[in-house]
Design an enzyme around this catalytic site. Structure first.
Site, short mmCIF file in Angstrom:
data_model
loop_
_atom_site.label_atom_id
_atom_site.label_comp_id
_atom_site.label_asym_id
_atom_site.label_seq_id
_atom_site.Cartn_x
_atom_site.Cartn_y
_atom_site.Cartn_z
N ASN A 1 -4.33 -32.75 48.92
CA ASN A 1 -5.29 -33.32 49.85
C ASN A 1 -6.63 -33.53 49.17
O ASN A 1 -6.72 -34.38 48.27
CB ASN A 1 -5.36 -32.56 51.18
CG ASN A 1 -5.64 -31.09 51.10
OD1 ASN A 1 -4.92 -30.33 50.47
ND2 ASN A 1 -6.70 -30.65 51.78
N ASP A 2 -7.69 -32.82 49.53
CA ASP A 2 -9.05 -33.20 49.15
C ASP A 2 -9.26 -33.33 47.64
O ASP A 2 -8.83 -32.47 46.86
CB ASP A 2 -10.05 -32.16 49.64
CG ASP A 2 -9.96 -31.88 51.12
OD1 ASP A 2 -9.13 -32.50 51.80
OD2 ASP A 2 -10.74 -31.03 51.59
#
Length: 553
Positions: free
Chosen positions: A35-36
């Site tokens: 993700n991030d």
């Protein structure tokens, strides 16, 4: 702190024919969940990119690791061992997002959020174990972690994602951390003279009631008179400041442009933060992070692009999540918004250029763009409109552009529009992702609407086929209407109006895959439009997270 797990090799995946939706030039790990983006930075000739990674499977798990890849060109990436693993009391339940800062003396440090042994979100400091290692492969946590504890009155899971720090004239470092209290989004401000001992300022840098938790904040200066980027600590009359916050409740990145006064710790934005405020991207794009690249004096932005298929699909694929193609980002000449554009290094991957000039596209017609690999392409197209007085009369004030694009999809005929591109299309157009414009007038003023219509993107059911839309701040009387689209198997990134409006979509065609994908310019409006210029390229496959021997040069 260095993890024992490796992100693995792409060779462990099934063959490309079994993985038609893996990308060729977008960053993704060989397998499992991502993700991030975290801590991107340039240091001594090497670009570093860290990211949230679950090394044990393709679904989210809060017990996150920081994976780490390096590059010399932001295109080809070599995987390293994990930089951080959840092993210490201050991060035992997860190493969450954070940012890198280069301290005086050319010393990189990272601040990141840890989920401690009590599941409190706390902020931790890490430094490279060996600065002589050109790839900074091992990182160690400060023995006094956490350096910033959960503030009084804040819920244990509402305090995260420290920004890159900036240094003001008083010799103190500043950093902001996302939070909330009673649904009021908060950017807490902390200051330090030594980067170890931090104290909260008496008031937040900014806060807005009713917006919920702010996460993955970013705060940086932009030049008012140049497309160049500047270091995060630059403060003078030639810059404005951008505050970007991720609204968790909506998974959208919003930003404000304003004036920052460090003496007062005051940030005064030009506009209010509402759900109609400016966004980096009006499609699937979140948790973005920017950094200053001193090599080319630019600010570079990367964002997480999540899947639009199901958890069951992710398990079958063995992976989940992409990063957007890196974008240069700067302040528009009107100083009202930011502009984004794919970094110039994409030219390294271009081949098989095709071009068209001054071709009339009659109402109701399509034109196939041949000679390139349509499933792996970069295409730029500009439309010139005449007889604009024939545009449909419509007052667009108060209209939600995404809802309007959903109701007036690519099949709905207007006067000027829909016109644009049909990407990842099957030969019979049964599958297609349509990126297009419509033009309306009201009291002599013109409005340009940009849509990305995924409703026919796949024959499969069970997918999120949300249509996206946004306005483009251009005047079609003065400017041509331009579109640039990056197409990479299961991601379509589109830049309207020279990068004023960006829309990213995830799609999963079953027919328009590999060599069977087609690309068309189209005009389903009744009025003809002129393609003043079109350039398209096949994009070669980049070397992304394929294991290599790491040398010391």
């Amino acid at each position: 702190m260095a993890g024992s797990h490796h992100v693995g090799s792409e060779s462990s995946l099934a063959s490309p024919s079994d993985q038609p939706h893996r990308t060729a030039f977008h960053f993704q790990p060989p397998k499992n969940w991502m993700n991030d983006p975290n801590g991107p930075m340039y240091y001594n000739g090497v670009y570093h990119f860290f990211y949230q990674h679950n090394p044990f499977g393709p679904l989210f798990n809060p017990q996150m690791y920081w994976a780490h890849s390096v590059s010399r060109d932001l295109i080809n990436w070599t995987p390293l061992n994990h930089a951080f693993a959840p092993t210490q009391p201050f991060d035992i339940n997860g190493c969450w997002s954070g940012s890198a800062t280069i301290l005086p003396g050319n010393k990189p440090v990272i601040l990141y959020t840890g989920l401690d042994s009590e599941h409190h979100q706390v902020q931790n400091l890490a430094v490279p174990k060996d600065l002589s290692d050109p790839y900074l492969q091992e990182w160690v946590g400060y023995t006094g972690n956490p350096v910033i504890n959960l503030p009084d009155g804040i819920q244990h899971d509402d305090f995260r994602d420290p920004t890159t720090a900036w240094l003001a004239n008083d010799g103190k470092w500043r950093v902001i951390i996302g939070s909330q209290k009673d649904k009021k989004g908060i950017a807490f401000l902390y200051r330090s003279e030594d980067f170890v001992n931090w104290s909260m300022h008496e008031s937040p840098l900014y806060e807005v009631a009713g917006t919920g938790i702010w996460e993955c904040p970013d705060f940086f200066p932009v030049c008012v008179d140049s497309n160049n980027g500047v270091d995060t600590s630059v403060m003078n009359s030639r810059v404005k400041h951008v505050l970007k916050v991720g609204l968790y409740d909506y998974t959208r990145d919003y930003y404000l442009i304003g004036s920052y006064t460090p003496e007062k710790e005051s940030f005064v934005p030009q506009n209010e933060l509402t759900l109609d405020a400016l966004r980096y991207d009006y499609g699937k794009y979140y948790a973005s992070k920017s950094f200053f690249d001193p090599v080319k004096n630019r600010r570079i932005l990367m964002g997480w692009v999540n899947e639009s298929d199901s958890e069951t699909d992710c398990i079958a694929k063995g992976w989940s999540g992409l990063q957007s193609f890196p974008r240069s980002i700067w302040l528009d000449q009107n100083q009202k918004q930011l502009v984004q554009w794919p970094i110039e290094e994409i030219k390294m991957l271009h081949e098989n250029e095709v071009s068209i000039q001054n071709m009339n596209l009659e109402g109701g017609s399509i034109h196939e763009i041949v000679g390139i690999t349509a499933s792996q392409a970069d295409v730029k197209i500009s439309f010139k409109l005449t007889n604009l007085e024939k545009a449909e009369e419509l007052d667009m004030s108060g209209i939600d552009p995404q809802v309007f694009c959903s109701e007036m999809d690519a099949s709905k005929k207007g006067k000027f529009g829909p016109f644009g591109l049909l990407a990842l299309a099957s030969h019979d157009l049964f599958e297609q992702t349509a990126i297009f414009f419509r033009v309306f007038q009201n009291n002599g003023r013109y409005t340009v609407l940009m849509c990305s219509d995924q409703s026919r993107s796949s024959t499969r059911n069970g997918l999120d086929k949300t249509t996206y839309g946004a306005f483009v701040d251009i005047d079609p009387q003065q400017d041509e209407i331009s579109l640039r689209t990056l197409i990479d198997h299961s991601i379509v990134e589109s830049f309207g109006g020279g990068g004023k409006t960006c829309i990213t979509a995830r799609v999963y065609p079953t027919l328009a895959i590999g060599d069977d994908a087609r690309l068309f310019a189209f005009n389903y409006g009744t009025e003809s439009v002129l393609i003043s210029e079109l350039s398209a390229w096949s994009v070669k496959k980049a070397r992304i997270n394929i294991e290599e021997t790491i040398g010391c040069t």
